[in-house]
Design an enzyme around this catalytic site. Sequence first.
Site, short mmCIF file in Angstrom:
data_model
loop_
_atom_site.label_atom_id
_atom_site.label_comp_id
_atom_site.label_asym_id
_atom_site.label_seq_id
_atom_site.Cartn_x
_atom_site.Cartn_y
_atom_site.Cartn_z
N VAL A 280 0.83 -1.20 0.00
CA VAL A 280 0.00 0.00 0.00
C VAL A 280 0.87 1.25 0.00
O VAL A 280 0.60 2.23 -0.70
CB VAL A 280 -0.95 0.00 1.22
N ALA A 281 1.96 1.21 0.79
CA ALA A 281 2.86 2.36 0.87
C ALA A 281 3.53 2.64 -0.47
O ALA A 281 3.85 3.79 -0.79
CB ALA A 281 3.92 2.12 1.94
N ASP A 327 0.61 23.97 -42.10
CA ASP A 327 0.00 24.41 -43.34
C ASP A 327 0.31 25.89 -43.53
O ASP A 327 0.29 26.66 -42.56
CB ASP A 327 -1.51 24.18 -43.28
N ASP A 627 -6.12 24.51 -41.45
CA ASP A 627 -7.45 25.11 -41.31
C ASP A 627 -8.46 24.58 -42.31
O ASP A 627 -9.64 24.87 -42.20
CB ASP A 627 -7.37 26.63 -41.45
N ASN A 693 7.14 7.88 -0.75
CA ASN A 693 6.79 6.47 -0.59
C ASN A 693 8.02 5.62 -0.30
O ASN A 693 7.98 4.67 0.48
CB ASN A 693 6.07 5.95 -1.83
N ASP A 725 0.94 14.67 2.00
CA ASP A 725 1.68 14.85 0.73
C ASP A 725 0.84 15.45 -0.39
O ASP A 725 1.38 16.09 -1.30
CB ASP A 725 2.23 13.49 0.25
#
Length: 885
Positions: A280-281, A327, A627, A693, A725
Amino acid sequence: MEKFYQQTTEDTLQHFESDRQQGLSGKTASQRLEKYGENTIQQQESHSVWALLWDNVNNLIVYLLIAAALLSFAMGETIEGVAVLIAVVIAVMTGFITELRAQKSIDSLQDMIYTTAKVIRDGEVTEIESAHIVPGDILVLEEGDAIAADARLLESSNFASIESALTGESEAVDKDAKEIYDDEIPLGDRRNVVYAGTAATRGNAYAVVTETAMETEVGKISDMLTGDKKRRTPLDIELDKLGKAIIIAALFAAVAVLIAGLLTDQPFVEMIHISIILAVAAIPEAMPAVSTITLSRGMRIMAEHKALVKSLSAVETLGATSIIASDKTGTLTENQMTVAEIILSDGSTYTVSGNGYEPEGKFYDADEQEINAKETQALHQMIRNGALCTTASLRENDGQYEILGDPTDGAFVVLGKKEGIDRQTAESEGLQKIAEMPFDSDNKFMVTVYEGEQRTLIIKGAPDVLIELAHDDNERRKELEDYNSTLASHGQRVIAVGRIDDYQGGTEEADLREALQHIEIQGFAGIVDPPRTDVKEAVKVAQEAGIRVKMITGDHPQTASMIAKEIGLKDYDKTMTGKEIDDAVGQPDFNERIEEVAVFARVSPENKLQLVDALREEGDIVSMTGDGVNDAPALNGADIGIAMGIRGTEVAKESSDMILTDDRFGTIVDAIKEGRIIFDNIKKYVSFLFSCNMVEIVTIFLSVIFLMPIPIQPLHILFLNLVIDIAPAMALAFEPAEDDIMKRQPRSKEDSLVNKRFLGRIILSGVVIGLVAFGFFSYLMYTNHELQYAQTATFTFMAVAQLMHIFNVRKSSGFGLDKSFLKNKVLVGAMLLSVGLQLSAVYVPVMNQILGTMLIQAGTWGIIFIAAAISTLVVMGLKKAFQLK
């Protein structure tokens, strides 16, 4: 496939079993409608809402977050599980909503096929729905008509059409049914055919329909767009790599701790529990939310700078751009024919300033001194006569000017208005037009006769024709031809203006033709499609940033090269034509040749797509601008398609990833700069989150190895990851541009998010702070503090050290605690907020109960700040020593 521009009218009619006078019978037309289908553009199948939702769910980071949530619930950590699921919902729904809005690329192509058209059926002219036009139908075309199918001209009288939507070029194209071609020629040069989606601008014609629906040139463009637009963007690729790195880190940490625990005879169930905590960390739960917020903010900033970006990932992709394939017409230039230079018959030279059709400008002599044209009689008379010998008119709409009628006539209308001359005003004040010979592609001139104090015959047209008509002696003729050549050598289209003062002849066409033997040439006007005012500086900035700019146009190579030189394009003399591209496609060195060329001329829509594909195959990140309908395939195929918002067609806009609401090329460069800032900031917050982490992983891992209690509780990890954090990480999205942002080369693969330097920086930072955290925890345990107190103090140290680590992250080189820190007020506020939240975790009773914390003594706070400062300075020194930018 039949090439009808190479066939005679008789052969074409025979091929379709049609008749010029009778057309098709109603019965035959019905049969063909059943055979060929309606004359409509097929709609691309849109993704369903559920498919779009699945595309956003089917993401590695999302899977990791869901797994983390399930693990949290399994551990009984309901708060953590709910928080992670909220992050998942934010990440998924943000992407889903933005993509749902961008589903229209092909729909607008249907608008290119107009609702009604005039055809001959059973010998009579009748108006039908354009969807019911079939091959073999005889179209009846008049000035102003929209052309609803591709067709071979049968008869034409002074006929011209505007094909800019297909070719990108603004000049009306003269058409001639009598023309026949032996060789294969580009679309824009076929004078004996007309195309769906274009419009008749002059004269009238009859034409036999040769292609309908998806077989037309517009249909072929539609077919090029039917594939799913986007391959994965650079950011998609980086985040995918990052997700894999997360999995590896999480599994490695969990397995390593489990093995270490078992080798040291730790209880198996406890080790499994610790392994889950580490997994999890290792997952930065806040990252999808922070990524979404960063990209969304970038999208808002770009919108403020007149660039509307359709997708979040495209915001960052702009920053990786290494080539802008632009273009020319309407993007680098105004797409508005403008008189830029005048040479009178006595050799006097003048230049004219002004921007496109806007009727504002000044006149300058050969010494670049501003003059009043009205005080220079010969110049004034030429401008006046050029403006009177027109049929076009200028119209203003919400501050934008447009020409109704022939663009070349429009250039003279605007020229006249710059000097205060207006045809309509002159006529309303008594000047009467009593005769006119319209421009004819055979004659190559237009004639008008005005009655005022005296009669004046005015002629305007091709210089070589007027010079021949003037019947001057050879020396004089050579002089005039030199003036014409001078303007032509500047890449300008040259129009001559002549007159007969006190004209005494008749007003019938025969009388006018006879009188033309006595014209006096007044001078020559050089007409250009001028570069946009911001382009030169924008090209300079782009090239300084290592971005190559390539011009793509339907122009003649020489004209295109001159414009490229004028805007400061590097290698402007390296050109390649559409025919040369067609010949080179498939050859082993094709991609390399495309890389070297700066100007591509006379190109087709397919050529543009081939160019984009070749550049992408060479590893470039290509931003394509345009365009017109002709640009849509390349816009769709590029990494970033950029359409003009004011002058762009709906097809171009909807095939693009970004729309410029001000049509400024400079806005593209501004957007690229913002994209670079975004990538810098993504690197900063990713580095910050992963470093944090890593601190947790290293600290827990060391505690297992040395048979120590766990230094922090699972809820402490959650609190650090999702509370402490997240605010500073989000605030890093507000970091301003570093000074050298547009002096760097486009980022290479070595500059990706996941590379050796990136991993080295994370590991170094995490190991240093983690070692200090473990040392601090060990000291507290060694000095006989109770476990809960030691865990609370270590948890608080991690919060403080991670906040201080911001200063090692916010600058790619150097230390981030300087005066620029106060400029990011969001970051200052975020850090203060995080400090307040950590204090609440320690000193608020209810938080003590939830998190299992207790009050910290003042002396411990002193050690915390000293240890955090030391770890921050050590990381700074090592970062500098190992050049981990």
